[in-house]
Design a protein around this motif. Sequence first.
Motif, PDB file in Angstrom:
ATOM      1  N   GLY A 117       0.793  -1.222   0.000  1.00 44.17           N
ATOM      2  CA  GLY A 117       0.000   0.000   0.000  1.00 44.17           C
ATOM      3  C   GLY A 117       0.821   1.266   0.000  1.00 44.17           C
ATOM      4  N   ASP A 118       2.113   1.158  -0.298  1.00 44.90           N
ATOM      5  CA  ASP A 118       2.995   2.316  -0.245  1.00 44.90           C
ATOM      6  C   ASP A 118       3.440   2.725  -1.641  1.00 44.90           C
ATOM      7  N   PHE A 119       3.487   4.035  -1.844  1.00 42.57           N
ATOM      8  CA  PHE A 119       3.898   4.615  -3.127  1.00 42.57           C
ATOM      9  C   PHE A 119       4.978   5.649  -2.870  1.00 42.57           C
ATOM     10  N   GLY A 120       6.019   5.633  -3.685  1.00 42.74           N
ATOM     11  CA  GLY A 120       7.086   6.624  -3.555  1.00 42.74           C
ATOM     12  C   GLY A 120       7.538   7.086  -4.918  1.00 42.74           C
ATOM     13  N   ALA A 121       7.968   8.342  -5.013  1.00 40.50           N
ATOM     14  CA  ALA A 121       8.471   8.882  -6.274  1.00 40.50           C
ATOM     15  C   ALA A 121       9.556   9.896  -5.983  1.00 40.50           C
ATOM     16  N   ALA A 122      10.476  10.042  -6.920  1.00 37.45           N
ATOM     17  CA  ALA A 122      11.565  11.002  -6.776  1.00 37.45           C
ATOM     18  C   ALA A 122      11.965  11.507  -8.155  1.00 37.45           C
ATOM     19  N   GLY A 123      12.417  12.754  -8.214  1.00 34.32           N
ATOM     20  CA  GLY A 123      12.864  13.312  -9.475  1.00 34.32           C
ATOM     21  C   GLY A 123      11.713  13.757 -10.365  1.00 34.32           C
ATOM     22  N   ARG A 124      11.993  13.852 -11.631  1.00 36.56           N
ATOM     23  CA  ARG A 124      11.024  14.321 -12.637  1.00 36.56           C
ATOM     24  C   ARG A 124      10.310  13.120 -13.240  1.00 36.56           C
ATOM     25  N   ILE A 125       9.017  13.012 -12.945  1.00 33.41           N
ATOM     26  CA  ILE A 125       8.238  11.906 -13.485  1.00 33.41           C
ATOM     27  C   ILE A 125       7.034  12.471 -14.239  1.00 33.41           C
ATOM     28  N   PRO A 126       6.464  11.704 -15.179  1.00 32.09           N
ATOM     29  CA  PRO A 126       5.261  12.158 -15.879  1.00 32.09           C
ATOM     30  C   PRO A 126       4.082  12.330 -14.920  1.00 32.09           C
TER      31      PRO A 126
END
Length: 247
Positions: free
Chosen positions: A215-224
């Motif tokens: 149930g975990d979501f992570g993002a870093a940097g330039r994403i669409p």
Amino acid sequence: MKRHFREFHYKEAHFHILTSSWDPVTEFILSERLRLEAFILSHPLFGESLEPVSISPADKQPESVRRMIEASLATGLGPMAAVAGTMAQLAAEISADMGSPETIVENGGDIYVDCREDVTLGLYPGRNSPFSNLALRILPEFMPLGVCTSSGRMGHSLSFGDCDILTVFSKNASLADAAATLGCNSIRSKEDMEPVLNRLLEIPGIEGALAIRDGDFGAAGRIPELVKNSDPEILNKVSRDETSNFQ
């Protein structure tokens, strides 16, 4: 915008391709795969190693091998970690060279997109994931772009991690493919997600990355842009093959 893809299969490689130059693109895929296979026969460690291998500059290298070696050195993984993304981008470059106005090459979940209008790509972290309805809207200014995904829970590829999916974005699909494998190998718990994503951004050429685990979501940097996936046929479009454990 409705786009029409055709399928191309060679041994364990399964492609979905959007191009107006079908014959040159598929002929190239076949010929480059044969060159790669011949190189591996004479350099078996290249096809087996889980870490970078030393290849003499005197050895004649196909373009796919050269790019895979570069991605291997950048990530510390074996060169075969970059094979799918490499073949996708090389095929897409042939399509563009032949004048195709739009090109998308998907090779087992590793994708290279080069289009003049928005492209929406669905994410599939598993049927029961709370993020199974997510998609990526890629704007023209992002393209061309490599979008490569690795999973520790789906598919037949070797993985040492425990992550639903990890997706990496880069202009270099060879690098994105290897980095996705590296990131997915490194995530075994929720606590791993943030440091692993940040570590991927330290690799020159990586624009952004996202990870989904339970149930975990992570993002870093330039994403669409993240959007809701409203495609009712999404399950029929998930990349898979006969050796996958797709459910």
